[in-house]
Design a protein around this motif. Structure first.
Motif, PDB file in Angstrom:
ATOM      1  N   TRP A  42       0.827  -1.205   0.000  1.00 45.57           N
ATOM      2  CA  TRP A  42       0.000   0.000   0.000  1.00 45.57           C
ATOM      3  C   TRP A  42       0.866   1.262   0.000  1.00 45.57           C
ATOM      4  O   TRP A  42       0.531   2.250  -0.658  1.00 45.57           O
ATOM      5  N   PHE A  43       1.960   1.215   0.731  1.00 41.42           N
ATOM      6  CA  PHE A  43       2.890   2.343   0.803  1.00 41.42           C
ATOM      7  C   PHE A  43       4.203   1.961   0.147  1.00 41.42           C
ATOM      8  O   PHE A  43       4.538   0.779   0.050  1.00 41.42           O
ATOM      9  N   PRO A  44       4.962   2.944  -0.284  1.00 43.54           N
ATOM     10  CA  PRO A  44       6.310   2.641  -0.793  1.00 43.54           C
ATOM     11  C   PRO A  44       7.240   2.215   0.332  1.00 43.54           C
ATOM     12  O   PRO A  44       6.833   2.105   1.500  1.00 43.54           O
ATOM     13  N   ALA A  45       8.475   1.965  -0.006  1.00 45.74           N
ATOM     14  CA  ALA A  45       9.458   1.507   0.987  1.00 45.74           C
ATOM     15  C   ALA A  45       9.637   2.558   2.082  1.00 45.74           C
ATOM     16  O   ALA A  45       9.638   3.771   1.830  1.00 45.74           O
ATOM     17  N   ARG A  92       1.748   8.059   7.681  1.00 44.29           N
ATOM     18  CA  ARG A  92       1.098   6.891   7.099  1.00 44.29           C
ATOM     19  C   ARG A  92      -0.161   6.503   7.860  1.00 44.29           C
ATOM     20  O   ARG A  92      -1.164   6.096   7.247  1.00 44.29           O
ATOM     21  N   VAL A  93      -0.125   6.629   9.180  1.00 43.67           N
ATOM     22  CA  VAL A  93      -1.325   6.320   9.967  1.00 43.67           C
ATOM     23  C   VAL A  93      -2.446   7.291   9.630  1.00 43.67           C
ATOM     24  O   VAL A  93      -3.624   6.904   9.487  1.00 43.67           O
ATOM     25  N   MET A  94      -2.134   8.573   9.491  1.00 45.47           N
ATOM     26  CA  MET A  94      -3.153   9.558   9.127  1.00 45.47           C
ATOM     27  C   MET A  94      -3.715   9.281   7.739  1.00 45.47           C
ATOM     28  O   MET A  94      -4.924   9.440   7.491  1.00 45.47           O
ATOM     29  N   THR A  95      -2.864   8.844   6.821  1.00 49.81           N
ATOM     30  CA  THR A  95      -3.339   8.492   5.477  1.00 49.81           C
ATOM     31  C   THR A  95      -4.293   7.312   5.515  1.00 49.81           C
ATOM     32  O   THR A  95      -5.335   7.307   4.845  1.00 49.81           O
ATOM     33  N   PHE A 120      -5.138  -3.059   1.904  1.00 55.26           N
ATOM     34  CA  PHE A 120      -5.339  -2.046   2.944  1.00 55.26           C
ATOM     35  C   PHE A 120      -5.245  -2.660   4.338  1.00 55.26           C
ATOM     36  O   PHE A 120      -4.621  -2.083   5.235  1.00 55.26           O
ATOM     37  N   GLN A 121      -5.857  -3.800   4.528  1.00 57.54           N
ATOM     38  CA  GLN A 121      -5.788  -4.461   5.832  1.00 57.54           C
ATOM     39  C   GLN A 121      -4.355  -4.864   6.179  1.00 57.54           C
ATOM     40  O   GLN A 121      -3.931  -4.746   7.342  1.00 57.54           O
ATOM     41  N   ARG A 122      -3.622  -5.331   5.190  1.00 54.21           N
ATOM     42  CA  ARG A 122      -2.221  -5.690   5.450  1.00 54.21           C
ATOM     43  C   ARG A 122      -1.414  -4.453   5.828  1.00 54.21           C
ATOM     44  O   ARG A 122      -0.546  -4.499   6.710  1.00 54.21           O
ATOM     45  N   ALA A 123      -1.700  -3.314   5.183  1.00 54.29           N
ATOM     46  CA  ALA A 123      -0.999  -2.071   5.530  1.00 54.29           C
ATOM     47  C   ALA A 123      -1.322  -1.644   6.960  1.00 54.29           C
ATOM     48  O   ALA A 123      -0.447  -1.160   7.695  1.00 54.29           O
ATOM     49  N   GLU A 124      -2.581  -1.828   7.371  1.00 52.92           N
ATOM     50  CA  GLU A 124      -2.945  -1.491   8.755  1.00 52.92           C
ATOM     51  C   GLU A 124      -2.181  -2.354   9.760  1.00 52.92           C
ATOM     52  O   GLU A 124      -1.674  -1.843  10.778  1.00 52.92           O
ATOM     53  N   LYS A 125      -2.107  -3.651   9.498  1.00 49.29           N
ATOM     54  CA  LYS A 125      -1.377  -4.529  10.412  1.00 49.29           C
ATOM     55  C   LYS A 125       0.103  -4.172  10.468  1.00 49.29           C
ATOM     56  O   LYS A 125       0.719  -4.177  11.550  1.00 49.29           O
ATOM     57  N   GLU A 126       0.667  -3.860   9.324  1.00 49.00           N
ATOM     58  CA  GLU A 126       2.076  -3.485   9.312  1.00 49.00           C
ATOM     59  C   GLU A 126       2.330  -2.202  10.101  1.00 49.00           C
ATOM     60  O   GLU A 126       3.327  -2.086  10.817  1.00 49.00           O
TER      61      GLU A 126
END
Length: 260
Positions: A42-45, A92-95, A120-126
């Motif tokens: 979801w996000f870059p490196a 990233r959390v605000m995004t 999106f769910q994987r990005a939240e867990k990360e």
């Protein structure tokens, strides 16, 4: 006597059914995990996190036995790198928070697929794991620093935003000043042109206006002739009769016209 053969058939059927279900479930989970891992992030490196770990595991240069051991990366540098990492985590959390509601509504309407929701769910867990890791690292440097590190990172982020906006306005200052100078010059030239036009047209216009004004003739003098004069002479007797003590009877008035 119990017929074990007749009981073995349903037990065997149940065993085969349970085994097939377990195999299918394990294969499905593995395939789902492989598919989730193959999805685009979801996000870059996370560059700030990579820099922090690089500094943390940076080994000092090798020295001889007689020389003193070179110091590793200073703790202040590591703390600064951790703050930068926390700042990126806040962004990233605000995004994620701003995108979650819109993405869930689109998912309910069927406008997006399940792959996007899984990303999106994987990005939240990360991000949850990342925040916990930052808090743990902060507490390792200073006790209870993990409770305030994100507050400090938020202040740093706001300061960076204000500084960036200030730099943008400062960069536009010369351009705006040049534009304003040109506008002032154009306005001044317009006013000067209008004044020159008024001065150039005032001389002939005044002469034309003066010549256009009609000259009114002088009013003739009124002469009264003797014929128009009316002489009124009062009779002494009538004047005496008008007095309270005089006898009655009004006097006669004599009118006459003067001769030339």
């Amino acid at each position: 006597m119990v017929d074990w053969l007749s009981l073995a058939v349903p037990f065997a059927y149940l065993g085969v059914l349970i085994g097939s279900l377990a195999t299918f479930a394990s294969l499905y989970r593995k395939r789902k995990a492989t598919k989730a891992a193959s999805l685009e992030a979801w996000f870059p490196a996370h560059l700030q996190r990579d820099i922090y770990f690089s500094l943390l595991h940076l080994e000092p240069p090798s020295t001889s036995a007689k020389e003193k051991k070179a110091p590793s990366v200073p703790e202040s540098v590591l703390k600064a790198a951790l703050l930068r990492r926390a700042t990126e985590d806040i962004k990233r959390v605000m995004t994620l928070r701003s995108q979650k509601q819109a993405l869930s509504m689109l998912l309910q309407r069927g406008s997006v697929g399940d792959d996007l929701w899984q990303r999106f769910q994987r990005a939240e867990k990360e991000m949850e794991e990342e925040v916990r890791d930052v808090v743990t690292e902060a507490n390792a440097y200073t006790p209870n620093w993990g409770q305030t590190i994100f507050q400090s990172a938020n202040e740093m982020m706001n300061n960076d935003v204000y500084r960036r906006r200030l730099d943008e306005h400062q960069g536009k200052l010369a351009e705006e000043r040049e534009w304003w100078d040109k506008k002032k010059t154009s306005i001044k030239e317009g006013f000067m042109k209008e004044l020159d036009a008024d001065f150039s047209s005032s001389g002939p216009a005044a002469a034309v206006a003066a010549s256009a004004v009609p000259v009114q003739p002088a009013a003739p003098s009124v002469q009264t002739s003797d014929d128009d004069a009316v002489l009124v002479e009062a009779d002494p007797s009538s004047a005496a009769g008008n007095t309270p003590g005089g006898s009655g009877g009004g006097g006669k008035k004599k009118k006459g016209k003067g001769k030339k």
